[in-house]
Motif scaffolding. Structure first.
Motif, PDB file in Angstrom:
ATOM      1  N   LYS A 169      35.593  71.477  21.818  1.00  0.00           N
ATOM      2  CA  LYS A 169      36.427  71.671  23.064  1.00  0.00           C
ATOM      3  C   LYS A 169      37.167  70.169  23.140  1.00  0.00           C
ATOM      4  O   LYS A 169      36.566  69.312  23.199  1.00  0.00           O
ATOM      5  N   LYS A 170      38.488  70.426  23.143  1.00  0.00           N
ATOM      6  CA  LYS A 170      39.511  69.083  23.488  1.00  0.00           C
ATOM      7  C   LYS A 170      39.037  68.494  24.891  1.00  0.00           C
ATOM      8  O   LYS A 170      38.643  69.436  25.820  1.00  0.00           O
ATOM      9  N   PRO A 171      39.042  67.096  24.968  1.00  0.00           N
ATOM     10  CA  PRO A 171      38.908  66.583  26.489  1.00  0.00           C
ATOM     11  C   PRO A 171      40.206  66.957  27.263  1.00  0.00           C
ATOM     12  O   PRO A 171      41.276  66.819  26.757  1.00  0.00           O
ATOM     13  N   LEU A 172      39.872  67.324  28.483  1.00  0.00           N
ATOM     14  CA  LEU A 172      40.803  67.669  29.357  1.00  0.00           C
ATOM     15  C   LEU A 172      41.409  66.400  30.167  1.00  0.00           C
ATOM     16  O   LEU A 172      42.327  66.361  30.552  1.00  0.00           O
ATOM     17  N   LEU A 173      40.332  65.456  30.280  1.00  0.00           N
ATOM     18  CA  LEU A 173      40.619  64.399  30.946  1.00  0.00           C
ATOM     19  C   LEU A 173      39.927  63.319  30.409  1.00  0.00           C
ATOM     20  O   LEU A 173      38.519  63.203  30.062  1.00  0.00           O
ATOM     21  N   GLN A 174      40.625  62.108  30.207  1.00  0.00           N
ATOM     22  CA  GLN A 174      40.143  60.678  29.613  1.00  0.00           C
ATOM     23  C   GLN A 174      40.273  59.640  30.598  1.00  0.00           C
ATOM     24  O   GLN A 174      41.372  59.527  30.805  1.00  0.00           O
ATOM     25  N   VAL A 175      39.032  59.213  30.895  1.00  0.00           N
ATOM     26  CA  VAL A 175      39.394  57.937  31.979  1.00  0.00           C
ATOM     27  C   VAL A 175      39.129  56.808  30.928  1.00  0.00           C
ATOM     28  O   VAL A 175      38.130  56.574  30.315  1.00  0.00           O
ATOM     29  N   GLU A 176      40.114  55.619  30.901  1.00  0.00           N
ATOM     30  CA  GLU A 176      39.935  54.666  29.912  1.00  0.00           C
ATOM     31  C   GLU A 176      39.933  53.302  30.862  1.00  0.00           C
ATOM     32  O   GLU A 176      41.270  52.999  31.250  1.00  0.00           O
ATOM     33  N   GLY A 177      39.197  52.597  30.603  1.00  0.00           N
ATOM     34  CA  GLY A 177      39.295  51.348  31.654  1.00  0.00           C
ATOM     35  C   GLY A 177      39.636  51.368  32.966  1.00  0.00           C
ATOM     36  O   GLY A 177      40.388  50.327  33.212  1.00  0.00           O
ATOM     37  N   LEU A 178      39.185  52.091  33.697  1.00  0.00           N
ATOM     38  CA  LEU A 178      39.859  52.381  34.954  1.00  0.00           C
ATOM     39  C   LEU A 178      39.252  51.424  35.999  1.00  0.00           C
ATOM     40  O   LEU A 178      37.765  51.110  35.872  1.00  0.00           O
ATOM     41  N   LYS A 179      40.197  50.725  36.648  1.00  0.00           N
ATOM     42  CA  LYS A 179      39.936  49.653  37.860  1.00  0.00           C
ATOM     43  C   LYS A 179      40.364  50.093  38.969  1.00  0.00           C
ATOM     44  O   LYS A 179      41.555  50.292  39.060  1.00  0.00           O
ATOM     45  N   MET A 180      39.735  49.738  39.879  1.00  0.00           N
ATOM     46  CA  MET A 180      40.322  49.847  41.258  1.00  0.00           C
ATOM     47  C   MET A 180      39.641  48.758  42.244  1.00  0.00           C
ATOM     48  O   MET A 180      38.496  48.420  42.756  1.00  0.00           O
ATOM     49  N   TYR A 181      40.563  47.844  42.442  1.00  0.00           N
ATOM     50  CA  TYR A 181      40.344  46.594  43.137  1.00  0.00           C
ATOM     51  C   TYR A 181      41.144  46.942  44.470  1.00  0.00           C
ATOM     52  O   TYR A 181      42.157  46.951  44.806  1.00  0.00           O
ATOM     53  N   PHE A 182      40.360  46.920  45.650  1.00  0.00           N
ATOM     54  CA  PHE A 182      40.761  46.975  46.843  1.00  0.00           C
ATOM     55  C   PHE A 182      40.883  45.383  47.479  1.00  0.00           C
ATOM     56  O   PHE A 182      39.963  44.614  47.462  1.00  0.00           O
ATOM     57  N   PRO A 183      42.138  44.871  47.915  1.00  0.00           N
ATOM     58  CA  PRO A 183      42.424  43.742  48.039  1.00  0.00           C
ATOM     59  C   PRO A 183      41.968  43.405  49.407  1.00  0.00           C
ATOM     60  O   PRO A 183      42.151  44.481  50.428  1.00  0.00           O
ATOM     61  N   LEU A 184      41.458  42.247  49.820  1.00  0.00           N
ATOM     62  CA  LEU A 184      40.970  41.906  51.030  1.00  0.00           C
ATOM     63  C   LEU A 184      42.020  40.969  51.665  1.00  0.00           C
ATOM     64  O   LEU A 184      42.013  40.021  50.904  1.00  0.00           O
ATOM     65  N   LYS A 185      42.591  41.172  52.777  1.00  0.00           N
ATOM     66  CA  LYS A 185      43.696  40.063  53.194  1.00  0.00           C
ATOM     67  C   LYS A 185      43.270  39.764  54.646  1.00  0.00           C
ATOM     68  O   LYS A 185      42.624  40.097  55.385  1.00  0.00           O
ATOM     69  N   LYS A 186      43.888  38.400  54.806  1.00  0.00           N
ATOM     70  CA  LYS A 186      43.439  37.746  55.960  1.00  0.00           C
ATOM     71  C   LYS A 186      44.812  36.888  56.309  1.00  0.00           C
ATOM     72  O   LYS A 186      45.698  36.535  55.363  1.00  0.00           O
ATOM     73  N   GLY A 187      44.943  36.416  57.699  1.00  0.00           N
ATOM     74  CA  GLY A 187      45.870  35.615  57.991  1.00  0.00           C
ATOM     75  C   GLY A 187      47.054  36.379  58.242  1.00  0.00           C
ATOM     76  O   GLY A 187      47.292  37.379  58.022  1.00  0.00           O
ATOM     77  N   LEU A 188      48.032  35.359  58.704  1.00  0.00           N
ATOM     78  CA  LEU A 188      49.499  35.937  59.234  1.00  0.00           C
ATOM     79  C   LEU A 188      50.379  36.774  58.080  1.00  0.00           C
ATOM     80  O   LEU A 188      51.016  37.614  58.427  1.00  0.00           O
ATOM     81  N   LEU A 189      50.045  36.071  56.955  1.00  0.00           N
ATOM     82  CA  LEU A 189      51.078  36.763  56.023  1.00  0.00           C
ATOM     83  C   LEU A 189      50.012  37.589  55.332  1.00  0.00           C
ATOM     84  O   LEU A 189      50.587  38.015  53.863  1.00  0.00           O
ATOM     85  N   SER A 190      49.102  37.949  55.688  1.00  0.00           N
ATOM     86  CA  SER A 190      48.191  38.744  54.901  1.00  0.00           C
ATOM     87  C   SER A 190      48.029  38.588  53.460  1.00  0.00           C
ATOM     88  O   SER A 190      48.346  39.182  52.611  1.00  0.00           O
ATOM     89  N   ARG A 191      47.455  37.397  53.305  1.00  0.00           N
ATOM     90  CA  ARG A 191      47.315  36.808  51.825  1.00  0.00           C
ATOM     91  C   ARG A 191      46.036  37.401  51.273  1.00  0.00           C
ATOM     92  O   ARG A 191      45.179  37.413  52.159  1.00  0.00           O
ATOM     93  N   THR A 192      46.126  37.959  50.266  1.00  0.00           N
ATOM     94  CA  THR A 192      45.103  38.463  49.434  1.00  0.00           C
ATOM     95  C   THR A 192      44.155  37.158  49.163  1.00  0.00           C
ATOM     96  O   THR A 192      44.646  36.341  48.297  1.00  0.00           O
ATOM     97  N   TYR A 193      42.904  37.243  49.647  1.00  0.00           N
ATOM     98  CA  TYR A 193      42.027  35.939  49.190  1.00  0.00           C
ATOM     99  C   TYR A 193      40.907  36.685  48.094  1.00  0.00           C
ATOM    100  O   TYR A 193      40.226  35.783  47.575  1.00  0.00           O
TER     101      TYR A 193
END
Lengths: 306, 331
Positions: free
Chosen positions: B4-28
């Protein structure tokens, strides 16, 4: 076994319909049971609110005087068969003025709360749900408005809009908006993280449908309580404005105006300020009790628990 | 190999959640919740994802559904990369991908009756118009998940945990989905109810030809329902294998440690069971160690593990392992 279960669940339509009918009837009964479930106080409050509304609607039928009819020879009298609650400093019948005052005070209270509710809830929902720059902007604007004392704000607005019932209610309503926005905003922030909101998005429901079908109904308990409390506050602010000479002008009978007029005679004829004050107090207390009852009666979780 | 053919292929999936701080919400810095995960799911199969809490299983599932927008990588559904599609173009596929929630108490609106929950899901389709059609579909869905029609008039708080989860399944089915991500759908339920719900999932798969991605931390449950299983650790896929191979032929040291924690009911086997106790804690996904993410706790770790991330390589028989030391070294 699976088939067996499925056959059972395919009951005839007639039966389900009857059950649905029965359940609807039960729901209506539960609504009233919960509404009056808080005991004698809830019942009295409900009757009082009804009386106030009826009086406000049918006031010309209740007295033979008009609220402006002066009889200077008869000024500042106590209760008598002709004047049930006595007369004021210009000899006007106090009972008549209180009855007509109910009309003005209630309509200003309700109308301004409706304004505040509509504007405040719409802004709060949108700001909480969409967030981002829009939400930030709305919230900072509300903070800015909160930093101006409400009475000063109302004074400025009254100078612009004038003193008719409609514009006064709008002015009082606008000054109450930030309270609604802040509370609804906070509520939506927590509600939008719930899985059922995510589920609604997954089935392809649009943002506005989610706002009105899921987030708004779940804010109802807060909204109802805020509204019933807001009516009382609005009537109080209206009396304050009347005292300062803006808002409802003197001959018009509103409870606020009457209290501040009667306050000059508080030692010689206390009934002038006392009676409108008592009415105001009764209205505010009974409204908030009815509001609490409504909040519980509209909560599906409490249905069937009594 | 399955044709059977693949219904879903996930390739190199990356999920980075940024952490922010400071007045300008700089991502550190970033929380690397999912880091370079690849796998494929064939039509009609069940792909299980296991791992401990915080390893990124749920995030992977939510990325596939576009609840999170992945930082990088491809999600190819039906031959089309949906990871970068704008929301408006994703609409046509939106309803084909559904989610079953972990907590059946939070996934139903307390102010909606069962009937209106289902109606909402059905009407969104715009295929059903008349009241009769909607009612018929509603009855169909209820009987599909083995719920009695009476329930339609009730509110969620009047239902049991199992009934609520069935209702969640019915709502997902109302959209005629092809792929359902089940996010620990049984972990909030009673053990006896768990079995019922799992059997329901299996029956629905047979009848409707559904494809599942089954996220769980209970190995026994996953082995029962899934055809292939991916083991995740700290945002990375460390091993992918057939579920029949899970207990006998697992090769990654982490999978082995996981399996050794599963108790057996047989007294003598239980006595012989070797417990691999892992030292230390899971490193923080904010500051993941270089090289293999598992090396600080792995007893076979060598220098190469500390510097270079091992690739997920095919070791034959559909078995992919990301480790330098699987096989001869461990015995």
């Amino acid at each position: 076994m699976d088939n067996e279960i499925r056959e059972i669940s395919c009951i005839t339509d007639e039966e389900t319909r009857l059950k649905a009918k029965k359940r609807r009837k039960q729901n209506i009964r539960y609504f009233f049971t919960v509404l009056f479930g808080r005991g004698i106080l809830a019942k009295i409050s409900f009757v009082l609110v009804c009386i106030f509304i009826l009086v406000a609607v049918f006031c010309p039928l209740l007295t033979s005087y008009t609220p402006f009819q002066q009889e200077l020879s008869n000024a500042l009298k106590g209760a008598s068969p002709q004047h049930l609650l006595g007369t004021d400093n210009l000899g006007r019948d106090l009972f008549t003025r209180i009855v007509y005052g109910a009309r003005f005070s209630l309509s200003i209270g309700l109308l301004s709360s409706v304004w505040a509710l509509v504007i405040g809830v719409a802004l709060g929902l949108a700001a909480g749900y969409f967030g981002g720059i829009f939400g930030g902007l709305v919230m900072r604007l509300m903070d800015a408005q909160l930093s101006i004392p409400p009475l000063i704000l109302a004074l400025c607005l009254a100078a612009v809009f004038g003193g008719a019932v409609f514009s006064i209610s709008l002015i009082i309503g606008i000054s109450a908006v930030p309270g609604y926005v802040r509370v609804i905003y906070g509520q939506v922030l927590s509600l939008r993280e719930y899985d059922y909101v995510e589920a609604a998005r997954l089935i392809g429901q649009g943002n506005f449908k989610i706002l009105f079908k899921h987030l708004l109904p779940n804010c109802f308990p807060t909204i109802i309580v805020m509204f019933t409390m807001g009516v009382g506050t609005a009537i109080m602010i209206e009396s304050g404005l009347a005292y300062l000479g803006i808002g409802i002008k003197a001959p018009t009978p509103s409870w606020g105006v009457m209290i501040f007029e009667g306050y000059k005679y508080i030692f010689s004829s206390p009934h002038l300020a006392l009676w409108p004050g008592i009415m105001l107090m009764l209205l505010i207390i009974s409204l908030s009790v009815v509001g609490d009852g409504l909040r519980d009666a509209l909560d599906p979780k409490l249905r069937g628990k009594l | 190999m399955n044709e059977k053919k693949p219904l879903l292929q996930v390739e190199g999936l990356k999920m980075y959640f940024p952490l922010k701080k400071g007045l300008l919400s700089r991502t550190y810095c970033h929380v690397k919740a999912v880091d370079d995960v690849s796998f494929e799911v064939r039509e009609g199969e069940t792909f299980g994802i296991v791992g401990e809490s915080g390893c990124g299983k749920t995030t992977t599932g939510k990325c596939i559904l576009r609840i999170h927008d992945p930082t990088d990588g491809k999600i190819i559904y039906n031959g089309r990369d949906i990871s970068k599609l704008p929301k408006s173009k994703f609409k046509e596929n939106r309803r084909e991908l559904q989610l079953i929630f972990q907590d059946p108490y939070e996934s139903l609106d307390p102010r909606q009756s069962v009937c209106s929950i289902l109606e909402e899901a059905i009407v969104c389709d715009r295929k059903f118009h008349t009241k009769e059609e909607i009612k018929k579909r509603m009855r169909e869905l209820l009987s599909l998940v083995e719920l009695h029609q009476d329930i339609a008039l009730r509110y969620p708080h009047e239902l049991s945990g199992g009934q609520r989860q069935r209702l969640g399944v019915a709502r997902a089915l109302a959209c005629n989905p092809k792929l359902i991500v089940c996010d620990e759908p049984v972990s909030a339920l009673d053990v006896s109810i768990q079995a019922q719900i799992i059997n329901l999932f299996r029956r629905l798969q047979e009848e409707l030809g559904l494809t599942y991605i089954f996220v769980a931390h209970d190995l026994a449950v996953v082995r029962h329902i899934a055809g292939r299983i991916g083991v995740m650790y700290l945002g990375r896929m460390v091993e992918i294998l057939d579920s029949d191979d899970l207990f006998e032929n697992s090769r990654h040291p982490y999978t082995k440690a996981l399996l050794s924690a599963v108790p057996t009911t047989d007294y003598y086997r239980e006595k012989r069971r070797e417990r691999i106790v892992l030292e230390g804690e899971v490193p923080s996904p904010i500051n993941a160690p270089p090289g293999c993410p598992f090396h600080p706790r792995c007893r076979y770790a060598t220098d190469i593990c500390r510097t270079t991330m091992p690739e997920l390589l095919d070791r034959g028989r559909n078995h992919l392992v990301a480790c330098y030391h699987d096989g001869p070294c461990e015995s």
